[in-house]
Design a protein around this motif. Structure first.
Motif, PDB file in Angstrom:
ATOM      1  N   SER A  22       0.816  -1.220   0.000  1.00 47.20           N
ATOM      2  CA  SER A  22       0.000   0.000   0.000  1.00 47.20           C
ATOM      3  C   SER A  22       0.844   1.263   0.000  1.00 47.20           C
ATOM      4  O   SER A  22       0.340   2.353  -0.296  1.00 47.20           O
ATOM      5  N   GLN A  23       2.148   1.138   0.314  1.00 49.76           N
ATOM      6  CA  GLN A  23       3.047   2.302   0.292  1.00 49.76           C
ATOM      7  C   GLN A  23       3.807   2.417  -1.025  1.00 49.76           C
ATOM      8  O   GLN A  23       4.595   3.342  -1.220  1.00 49.76           O
ATOM      9  N   SER A  24       3.585   1.484  -1.932  1.00 48.62           N
ATOM     10  CA  SER A  24       4.317   1.457  -3.191  1.00 48.62           C
ATOM     11  C   SER A  24       3.814   2.549  -4.135  1.00 48.62           C
ATOM     12  O   SER A  24       2.672   3.006  -4.043  1.00 48.62           O
ATOM     13  N   ASP A  25       4.702   2.948  -5.077  1.00 48.55           N
ATOM     14  CA  ASP A  25       4.323   3.950  -6.075  1.00 48.55           C
ATOM     15  C   ASP A  25       3.700   3.326  -7.323  1.00 48.55           C
ATOM     16  O   ASP A  25       3.387   4.022  -8.277  1.00 48.55           O
ATOM     17  N   GLY A  28      -2.381   1.877  -8.592  1.00 48.84           N
ATOM     18  CA  GLY A  28      -3.350   0.906  -8.111  1.00 48.84           C
ATOM     19  C   GLY A  28      -2.996   0.289  -6.780  1.00 48.84           C
ATOM     20  O   GLY A  28      -3.862  -0.289  -6.102  1.00 48.84           O
ATOM     21  N   TYR A  29      -1.735   0.408  -6.367  1.00 50.91           N
ATOM     22  CA  TYR A  29      -1.318  -0.212  -5.108  1.00 50.91           C
ATOM     23  C   TYR A  29      -1.804   0.574  -3.896  1.00 50.91           C
ATOM     24  O   TYR A  29      -1.863   0.014  -2.792  1.00 50.91           O
ATOM     25  N   ASP A  30      -2.128   1.836  -4.081  1.00 50.59           N
ATOM     26  CA  ASP A  30      -2.618   2.597  -2.932  1.00 50.59           C
ATOM     27  C   ASP A  30      -3.975   2.087  -2.451  1.00 50.59           C
ATOM     28  O   ASP A  30      -4.411   2.389  -1.341  1.00 50.59           O
ATOM     29  N   LEU A 368       7.039  -7.163  -9.417  1.00 48.39           N
ATOM     30  CA  LEU A 368       7.861  -6.734 -10.542  1.00 48.39           C
ATOM     31  C   LEU A 368       7.046  -6.679 -11.829  1.00 48.39           C
ATOM     32  O   LEU A 368       7.209  -5.765 -12.658  1.00 48.39           O
ATOM     33  N   ILE A 369       6.153  -7.654 -12.007  1.00 49.97           N
ATOM     34  CA  ILE A 369       5.294  -7.659 -13.188  1.00 49.97           C
ATOM     35  C   ILE A 369       4.388  -6.436 -13.183  1.00 49.97           C
ATOM     36  O   ILE A 369       4.189  -5.781 -14.212  1.00 49.97           O
ATOM     37  N   ASP A 370       3.838  -6.110 -12.029  1.00 48.03           N
ATOM     38  CA  ASP A 370       3.003  -4.903 -11.934  1.00 48.03           C
ATOM     39  C   ASP A 370       3.816  -3.645 -12.264  1.00 48.03           C
ATOM     40  O   ASP A 370       3.328  -2.744 -12.955  1.00 48.03           O
ATOM     41  N   ARG A 371       5.032  -3.562 -11.773  1.00 49.25           N
ATOM     42  CA  ARG A 371       5.867  -2.396 -12.079  1.00 49.25           C
ATOM     43  C   ARG A 371       6.135  -2.319 -13.587  1.00 49.25           C
ATOM     44  O   ARG A 371       6.124  -1.241 -14.174  1.00 49.25           O
ATOM     45  N   SER A 372       6.381  -3.470 -14.179  1.00 53.20           N
ATOM     46  CA  SER A 372       6.656  -3.512 -15.604  1.00 53.20           C
ATOM     47  C   SER A 372       5.438  -3.081 -16.410  1.00 53.20           C
ATOM     48  O   SER A 372       5.542  -2.220 -17.297  1.00 53.20           O
ATOM     49  N   HIS A 373       4.281  -3.647 -16.110  1.00 55.06           N
ATOM     50  CA  HIS A 373       3.086  -3.398 -16.906  1.00 55.06           C
ATOM     51  C   HIS A 373       2.421  -2.058 -16.603  1.00 55.06           C
ATOM     52  O   HIS A 373       1.939  -1.381 -17.515  1.00 55.06           O
ATOM     53  N   ARG A 374       2.394  -1.653 -15.346  1.00 54.26           N
ATOM     54  CA  ARG A 374       1.658  -0.458 -14.959  1.00 54.26           C
ATOM     55  C   ARG A 374       2.506   0.804 -14.998  1.00 54.26           C
ATOM     56  O   ARG A 374       1.965   1.910 -14.973  1.00 54.26           O
ATOM     57  N   MET A 375       3.835   0.634 -15.073  1.00 49.28           N
ATOM     58  CA  MET A 375       4.717   1.804 -15.068  1.00 49.28           C
ATOM     59  C   MET A 375       5.692   1.808 -16.245  1.00 49.28           C
ATOM     60  O   MET A 375       6.530   2.711 -16.339  1.00 49.28           O
TER      61      MET A 375
END
Length: 592
Positions: A22-25, A28-30, A368-375
C-alpha cells in the motif's frame, strides 16, 4: 480426506510487512490497504477450502471422459466453475473495460496460489484462459479484443494454447500445422496438436484456441511460425455463436496426475482461424502467454507443496508413534506424536521454510510484473524476465520434492490414495515438465537470460543483495543468522557466473553442463534474500510491540532454519558447476 486452509496471515505478512504494497508507487497499489487485501484473500480462502478442495479427490478419481467428441468433466466441476465465474474471480486482475476487476497482478497471484493449492486441475481451466486473454490483450486488434475478451475474462468462453505436435516439442521450428490464407482475410488451419490442457470440456459455451502454425511460403524454422485465434464455435458479427469450427478432440491422455483437467489431442481440419499479431511473428505473441504460464506453473509447485505441508503437519501432530528420545511428551498416551522426532521436524521445516520463502519470492515477482506493466519500468521487466526460469524451474523442482517429504511423514499411509499425499505428488510432477521442461528453463537462464542487455539484470540482482546487506550490516539481530549466510551464498552465485564467463565461450558444454545447478543455486539465493528481508520485517514488528509475537518469532526461527540448513546447498551447486563439462560429456552415445 485431506483439507485445505488458506494461508491468510502469512500472505498478509508478505504483502504488508515485507512488500509494503500500500506504500508502493505502483499505480493501483494505494488501494491495497490491509483491510482490503484481507477481505479479498479471506473470501478466496472460503471458496477454495469449502468448494474447490473437496472436489480435488473427486477430480483425481473420476478424471475426464471423452463421449462422442465431447469431454465430460468430473462431477460438480461445472457447478463449482459457475460459482467461481459468478464471483468474478476469473477476471480479478483483468482490465475493467472487458469486465475484469482491474486489481494488480500481485493480488491475482495471491489468490491464484490458493486456487491451485485447493484444486490444481480445476484451476487450470481458468488459468489457461487468463493466459490466452493476456495474449489477445497484448497483440490483438481492437475488433479481436471486443469479440473475445469480455467472454474470456468472465470465462463464459475459455482459452487454450496449442504449441506441441507429435514430432515437435521444444523445437517448434519443426511444426507441420499449416495455415492457408483465404480471400476474406481468415486462414484455414490443418494439423494435429498434442498435450493441450483444457482443449475440450463442458464447462464453457466456447473454447478459444490460440494455435501456432506456418503460413505456406514463409521463412523456414521458428521464424516462419504465426499465431492464430481458432474458436471452437465461430463467432457471428453480433457476438453470438455460429457454426461449429473444424477443430475437434481426437483423444484425451491417460496420465499420471491432474486427472480433473482434460489433456487433449486436438485435430484441425481446415479450421477457420484469424491471425493474432503479425505474420511469422507468432512466437513473440505466444511468449506473452508462455511467460505468464511459466510463472503460473512455478506457483503450482509452491501451491502443491503448501497443501501437502499443511496436511503433513496435521498428521504429524495427531499420529502417535514411538517416544521422544529425551523422555515422553505424551505420558498419558501409549506413544508420543510423530512431531516430537527430530527427523520429522527436519522434514516439516524443510517444507515450511520452502513454502514461506517461495511465497514471498512469488509475490515479489508479481510486484515486478506490476511495475513492468503499470509503469513501463524496463528494469523491472528485465529483472522478472531473468527470474522467470528460476521461478518456474526452481519452485517446481523444490515443490515436488516437498510433496514427497510430506508423503514421507505419513509413512505407509502416504502411499495409500485415500490420504491424498499421492495426488499432491502426482499433480506436482507435471509442473516440472510442461511450459518448458526444467532443463530447458536452465538452458534459457544460462544461455540467454544472463547475457541479456550485457548482463545488466543479473548485476542489478547482485546489487539488490549487496545493498540489503550493506544497509543492515549494523543490525546485530540479522548479521550472523541472516546476512552472513546470504553474503556467502551470493558470492557462490557470482563465482558461478564468473566461471561461465571464463569458460563458456571457449567450450559451451562447460556452461550448459552446469546450467541446472546454476538455476538451483540462483533459486536458493533468491529465497535466502526473501528470508533475510522477512527476518528484518519480523524483527521490526517485534521491536514495535506487535500483538502476535508468536507469529513473528516463528517466522524468525523458520528463517534461521533455511539459512542454516538449506541455503548452504549453494556451495554444492558451485562445486558441480566448477567441475565443468568434461565428466558430463565423457561417454560416447554407445556407452550409455
Amino acid at each position: 480426506m485431506p483439507s485445505y486452509s488458506a494461508p491468510i496471515k502469512d500472505m498478509q505478512f508478505v504483502l504488508h510487512d515485507l512488500l509494503k504494497v500500500s506504500q508502493s508507487d505502483v499505480p493501483g497499489y494505494d488501494d491495497l490497504e490491509a483491510d482490503f487485501t484481507a477481505a479479498v484473500i479471506d473470501e478466496a480462502g472460503k471458496l477454495t477450502s469449502e468448494v474447490l478442495a473437496p472436489l480435488n479427490q473427486v477430480g483425481d478419481t473420476q478424471g475426464c471422459r471423452l463421449e462422442n467428441g465431447v469431454v465430460r468433466t468430473p462431477d460438480r466441476f461445472k457447478a463449482a466453475f459457475d460459482q467461481v465465474r459468478e464471483g468474478g474471480w476469473t477476471g480479478l486482475d483483468m482490465p475493467e473495460e472487458y469486465g475484469g476487476q482491474g486489481m494488480p497482478y500481485v493480488m491475482g497471484t495471491a489468490v491464484g496460489e490458493m486456487f491451485s493449492a485447493a484444486n490444481q486441475a480445476f484451476t487450470m481451466y481458468q488459468g489457461l484462459t487468463h493466459g490466452a486473454a493476456s495474449a489477445i490483450l497484448a497483440h490483438g486488434t481492437e475488433a479481436q479484443k471486443e469479440t473475445y475478451l469480455p467472454k474470456m475474462v468472465s470465462c463464459e468462453w475459455t482459452g487454450t494454447m496449442n504449441l506441441t505436435e507429435p514430432h515437435c516439442g521444444t523445437d517448434l521450428g519443426l511444426m507441420r500445422t499449416k495455415a492457408v490464407p483465404q480471400d476474406d482475410g481468415s486462414y484455414k488451419l490443418s494439423g494435429e496438436k498434442i498435450f493441450i490442457s483444457a482443449g475440450e470440456h463442458d464447462l464453457a459455451d466456447n473454447i478459444v484456441h490460440l494455435v501456432l502454425a506456418k503460413i505456406p511460403g514463409g521463412p523456414d524454422g521458428i521464424k516462419g511460425v504465426s499465431l492464430f485465434i481458432v474458436p471452437k464455435f465461430l463467432v457471428k458479427d453480433d457476438g453470438t455463436l455460429g457454426d461449429r469450427n473444424g477443430v475437434s478432440c481426437g483423444k484425451i491422455e491417460d496420465k499420471m496426475g491432474i486427472h480433473g483437467n482434460a489433456t487433449c489431442v486436438m485435430n484441425y481440419d481446415e479450421a477457420t482461424g484469424y491471425l493474432l499479431g503479425e505474420e511469422h511473428k507468432g512466437m513473440r505473441a505466444m511468449f506473452t502467454m508462455m511467460n505468464e504460464a511459466r510463472i503460473g506453473v512455478g506457483m503450482q509447485g509452491l501451491a502443491q507443496a503448501g497443501i501437502a505441508y499443511q496436511n503433513a503437519v496435521d498428521y504429524a501432530k495427531d499420529r502417535l508413534q514411538g517416544r521422544a528420545v529425551t523422555g515422553p511428551e505424551n505420558p498419558d498416551g501409549p506413544a508420543d506424536p510423530l512431531i516430537v522426532h527430530p527427523d520429522i521436524r527436519r522434514a516439516l521445516l524443510d517444507q515450511k521454510s520452502f513454502v514461506e520463502g517461495a511465497r514471498a519470492f512469488m509475490l515479489w515477482g508479481a510486484m515486478l510484473i506490476d511495475r513492468s506493466h503499470r509503469m513501463d519500468d524496463e528494469d523491472a521487466d528485465g529483472l522478472i524476465s531473468l527470474m522467470t526460469p528460476v521461478i518456474k524451474g526452481f519452485l517446481t523442482d523444490e515443490g515436488f520434492d516437498m510433496t514427497i517429504l510430506a508423503q514421507q511423514v505419513y509413512g505407509g499411509h502416504g502411499y495409500i490414495e485415500e490420504w491424498g499425499m499421492s495426488q499432491y505428488a502426482r499433480d506436482a510432477r507435471i509442473a516440472m515438465i510442461y511450459e518448458g521442461a526444467n532443463g530447458i528453463q536452465a538452458l534459457d537462464l544460462v544461455g540467454r537470460k544472463l547475457a541479456t542487455d550485457n548482463g545488466k539484470h543479473v548485476m542489478a540482482f547482485f546489487d539488490l543483495v549487496k545493498s540489503f546487506i550493506k544497509e543492515n550490516e549494523d543490525n546485530e539481530a540479522l548479521k550472523a543468522d541472516f546476512l552472513d549466510p546470504l553474503k556467502a551464498a551470493s558470492k557462490d552465485l557470482q563465482a558461478a557466473g564468473m566461471y561461465f564467463m571464463q569458460h563458456g565461450m571457449k567450450n559451451p558444454n562447460d556452461a550448459l553442463s552446469g546450467s541446472y545447478d546454476f538455476m538451483h543455486l540462483f533459486g536458493h539465493v533468491c529465497l535466502g534474500l526473501m528470508w533475510a528481508q522477512m527476518a528484518k520485517a519480523a524483527q521490526e514488528a517485534l521491536d514495535a510491540g506487535a500483538g502476535d509475537t508468536a507469529f513473528y518469532e516463528t517466522k524468525l526461527a523458520t528463517g534461521r532454519y533455511y539459512m542454516a540448513r538449506r541455503l548452504p546447498a549453494t556451495a554444492m551447486h558451485l562445486a558441480r558447476i566448477n567441475s565443468g563439462g568434461s565428466t558430463v560429456m565423457a561417454l560416447d552415445a554407445e556407452q550409455f
